[in-house]
Scaffold this motif. Structure first.
Motif, PDB file in Angstrom:
ATOM      1  N   GLY A  45     -18.100   3.432  -5.569  1.00 48.28           N
ATOM      2  CA  GLY A  45     -18.077   3.446  -7.024  1.00 48.28           C
ATOM      3  C   GLY A  45     -17.205   2.348  -7.593  1.00 48.28           C
ATOM      4  O   GLY A  45     -16.969   2.310  -8.796  1.00 48.28           O
ATOM      5  N   SER A  46     -16.739   1.448  -6.729  1.00 47.78           N
ATOM      6  CA  SER A  46     -15.905   0.329  -7.152  1.00 47.78           C
ATOM      7  C   SER A  46     -16.651  -0.970  -6.913  1.00 47.78           C
ATOM      8  O   SER A  46     -17.726  -0.995  -6.317  1.00 47.78           O
ATOM      9  CB  SER A  46     -14.586   0.323  -6.370  1.00 47.78           C
ATOM     10  OG  SER A  46     -14.808  -0.121  -5.038  1.00 47.78           O
ATOM     11  N   GLU A  47     -16.059  -2.081  -7.347  1.00 46.72           N
ATOM     12  CA  GLU A  47     -16.727  -3.372  -7.167  1.00 46.72           C
ATOM     13  C   GLU A  47     -16.846  -3.756  -5.691  1.00 46.72           C
ATOM     14  O   GLU A  47     -17.643  -4.634  -5.338  1.00 46.72           O
ATOM     15  CB  GLU A  47     -15.990  -4.468  -7.927  1.00 46.72           C
ATOM     16  CG  GLU A  47     -14.574  -4.749  -7.456  1.00 46.72           C
ATOM     17  CD  GLU A  47     -13.940  -5.885  -8.250  1.00 46.72           C
ATOM     18  OE1 GLU A  47     -14.162  -7.064  -7.895  1.00 46.72           O
ATOM     19  OE2 GLU A  47     -13.227  -5.585  -9.222  1.00 46.72           O
ATOM     20  N   GLN A 223     -11.858  -5.952   5.777  1.00 55.13           N
ATOM     21  CA  GLN A 223     -11.768  -5.589   4.366  1.00 55.13           C
ATOM     22  C   GLN A 223     -10.710  -4.489   4.194  1.00 55.13           C
ATOM     23  O   GLN A 223     -11.003  -3.348   3.845  1.00 55.13           O
ATOM     24  CB  GLN A 223     -13.131  -5.129   3.842  1.00 55.13           C
ATOM     25  CG  GLN A 223     -14.137  -6.263   3.746  1.00 55.13           C
ATOM     26  CD  GLN A 223     -15.493  -5.814   3.236  1.00 55.13           C
ATOM     27  OE1 GLN A 223     -15.839  -4.635   3.252  1.00 55.13           O
ATOM     28  NE2 GLN A 223     -16.296  -6.765   2.782  1.00 55.13           N
ATOM     29  N   THR A 224      -9.470  -4.865   4.417  1.00 56.59           N
ATOM     30  CA  THR A 224      -8.396  -3.873   4.491  1.00 56.59           C
ATOM     31  C   THR A 224      -7.995  -3.314   3.123  1.00 56.59           C
ATOM     32  O   THR A 224      -7.248  -2.338   3.057  1.00 56.59           O
ATOM     33  CB  THR A 224      -7.157  -4.479   5.167  1.00 56.59           C
ATOM     34  OG1 THR A 224      -6.776  -5.683   4.478  1.00 56.59           O
ATOM     35  CG2 THR A 224      -7.458  -4.820   6.615  1.00 56.59           C
ATOM     36  N   ASP A 225      -8.472  -3.934   2.024  1.00 54.07           N
ATOM     37  CA  ASP A 225      -8.136  -3.412   0.697  1.00 54.07           C
ATOM     38  C   ASP A 225      -9.076  -2.294   0.269  1.00 54.07           C
ATOM     39  O   ASP A 225      -8.837  -1.638  -0.747  1.00 54.07           O
ATOM     40  CB  ASP A 225      -8.159  -4.531  -0.343  1.00 54.07           C
ATOM     41  CG  ASP A 225      -9.486  -5.278  -0.396  1.00 54.07           C
ATOM     42  OD1 ASP A 225     -10.294  -5.150   0.553  1.00 54.07           O
ATOM     43  OD2 ASP A 225      -9.705  -5.995  -1.394  1.00 54.07           O
ATOM     44  N   SER A 226     -10.149  -2.045   1.039  1.00 57.02           N
ATOM     45  CA  SER A 226     -11.074  -0.959   0.701  1.00 57.02           C
ATOM     46  C   SER A 226     -11.538  -0.177   1.929  1.00 57.02           C
ATOM     47  O   SER A 226     -12.233   0.820   1.790  1.00 57.02           O
ATOM     48  CB  SER A 226     -12.297  -1.508  -0.032  1.00 57.02           C
ATOM     49  OG  SER A 226     -13.043  -2.393   0.808  1.00 57.02           O
ATOM     50  N   PHE A 246     -12.062   3.676   1.112  1.00 54.91           N
ATOM     51  CA  PHE A 246     -11.168   4.273   0.119  1.00 54.91           C
ATOM     52  C   PHE A 246     -11.096   3.411  -1.129  1.00 54.91           C
ATOM     53  O   PHE A 246     -11.422   2.217  -1.120  1.00 54.91           O
ATOM     54  CB  PHE A 246      -9.763   4.481   0.691  1.00 54.91           C
ATOM     55  CG  PHE A 246      -9.019   3.210   1.028  1.00 54.91           C
ATOM     56  CD1 PHE A 246      -8.228   2.562   0.073  1.00 54.91           C
ATOM     57  CD2 PHE A 246      -9.097   2.646   2.301  1.00 54.91           C
ATOM     58  CE1 PHE A 246      -7.544   1.394   0.377  1.00 54.91           C
ATOM     59  CE2 PHE A 246      -8.420   1.473   2.615  1.00 54.91           C
ATOM     60  CZ  PHE A 246      -7.638   0.851   1.652  1.00 54.91           C
ATOM     61  N   VAL A 247     -10.682   4.055  -2.229  1.00 57.72           N
ATOM     62  CA  VAL A 247     -10.339   3.341  -3.449  1.00 57.72           C
ATOM     63  C   VAL A 247      -9.035   3.952  -3.947  1.00 57.72           C
ATOM     64  O   VAL A 247      -8.863   5.173  -3.949  1.00 57.72           O
ATOM     65  CB  VAL A 247     -11.457   3.443  -4.506  1.00 57.72           C
ATOM     66  CG1 VAL A 247     -11.708   4.878  -4.949  1.00 57.72           C
ATOM     67  CG2 VAL A 247     -11.133   2.593  -5.729  1.00 57.72           C
ATOM     68  N   LYS A 248      -8.089   3.112  -4.300  1.00 55.26           N
ATOM     69  CA  LYS A 248      -6.781   3.576  -4.747  1.00 55.26           C
ATOM     70  C   LYS A 248      -6.921   4.478  -5.971  1.00 55.26           C
ATOM     71  O   LYS A 248      -7.682   4.181  -6.893  1.00 55.26           O
ATOM     72  CB  LYS A 248      -5.881   2.382  -5.082  1.00 55.26           C
ATOM     73  CG  LYS A 248      -5.460   1.562  -3.867  1.00 55.26           C
ATOM     74  CD  LYS A 248      -4.492   2.326  -2.983  1.00 55.26           C
ATOM     75  CE  LYS A 248      -3.940   1.442  -1.857  1.00 55.26           C
ATOM     76  NZ  LYS A 248      -2.963   2.174  -1.032  1.00 55.26           N
TER      77      LYS A 248
END
Length: 353
Positions: A45-47, A223-226, A246-248
């Motif tokens: 659900g994020s970019e 892609q460690t930020d997501s 994940f999404v923060k």
């Protein structure tokens, strides 16, 4: 529990908007603002959805319902191909709502946007929670079958309390893996990425699946930020790995696992998943989704929640759904007859369908 009720008040008419990739600054700000106020947003659900190497099935898109204040009231990501629009799977919602929004009005806006943009013959939308009035748009809600059941963990409880809610067998398995000396770490080293890929290939071939290509696998691991990928090592050797999205501020999802069959007695998969839950509880993440609800997952405690799967067959006499049901029936029949006769039965059923 997890409640997703619509408010009694009705909002004014909304306008739909496609968020095209690459995003401009305005679209990125709108999306970021929405994620902060959305109910249980996920990585899809994020970019990050646009750059995820494992999204398949057609052309990617994101569509938003905009309210009077020019903010996103609801957003859906999905793929469209050959007249079929798919926004999520039964265990993976991809239609999200801002907290407190009129869900029916927002769904109507998203639906109208999809119809105007692609005039599809079939639409599938999956959300957390029911949407009152969806039937008035011609949607049917999929009968609960177990495929749309997901175990959710409330990470605000903290890992120690969550661990106490694991079944005794699960806690014993985790302790057993630790006694054997199985080590868990986040995937980072290129050699470990390639070692895990070998397990990925072997695991998929054992299951009769097509493995991902090596470049997509490497991109996903980095892609460690997501994404978070954790590996299990035994005596210095990678023996298993688990994948998480994940999404923060939102949801972390258990996306899969690959492991060597000969090391199952070491219980690496139990230890990997518990480590993923523990890691998530230390991050700015609110909910952990185990991505399903089969017995292995239910032993990690939590609450079993049903997603809502809505479909709209816009073909004459709903022939798309009939063909899809026939294909599903054929697949189940082929599974029943066993591996040995799969191709023979598939050819036979294919000629007579």
């Amino acid at each position: 529990g997890y409640a997703f009720a619509s408010p009694k008040w009705k909002g004014s008419r909304m306008k739909w908007k496609l968020l095209n990739w690459p995003l401009d600054n305005e679209a990125r700000e709108l999306w970021t603002d929405f994620l902060v106020a959305a109910q249980m947003p996920t990585q899809y659900g994020s970019e990050h959805f646009f750059i995820d190497p494992f999204v398949r099935g057609g052309e990617r898109f994101a569509i938003a319902a905009m309210d009077d204040a020019e903010k996103i009231a609801a957003l859906s990501t999905g793929v469209q191909k050959n007249g079929v629009v798919t926004c999520g799977l039964p265990s993976r919602p991809q239609l999200f709502f801002r907290e407190g929004v009129d869900r029916q009005a927002a769904l109507t806006c998203v639906f109208e946007g999809i119809v105007e943009a692609w005039n599809p013959k079939f639409i599938q939308l999956v959300s957390w929670g029911d949407i009152d009035g969806a039937e008035s748009l011609g949607f049917e809600r999929m009968t609960d079958s177990g495929n749309n059941e997901v175990v959710l963990l409330d990470l605000s409880l903290g890992y120690e309390k969550l661990f106490k809610n694991f079944s005794s067998a699960r806690r014993n398995g985790i302790r057993k893996a630790e006694r054997f000396g199985v080590e868990i770490m986040r995937l980072a080293d290129d050699r470990d990425i390639d070692a895990l890929y070998e397990i990925h290939v072997q695991w998929n071939r054992r299951k009769g699946n097509e493995p991902d290509d090596i470049e997509s696998f490497r991109r996903g691991a980095r892609q460690t930020d997501s994404r978070a990928v954790f590996i299990a090592k035994y005596e210095g050797k990678v023996i298993a790995g688990s994948y998480f999205r994940f999404v923060k501020g939102g949801v972390m999802e258990y996306a899969g696992n690959n492991s060597f069959e000969e090391h199952q007695h070491l219980k690496p998969n139990e230890l990997l998943l518990s480590h993923g839950i523990k890691w998530a509880s230390t991050q700015y993440i609110k909910t952990f989704s185990l991505g399903g609800a089969h017995p292995f997952l239910q032993r990690f405690g939590g609450e079993v929640v049903r997603t809502s799967v809505y479909t709209s067959d816009r073909t004459f006499l709903r022939l798309h759904r009939r063909r899809e049901d026939l294909q599903n029936l054929r697949g189940k029949f082929i599974q029943l007859v066993g591996e040995k006769n799969k191709k023979r039965i598939a050819r036979l059923v294919g000629r007579t369908a």
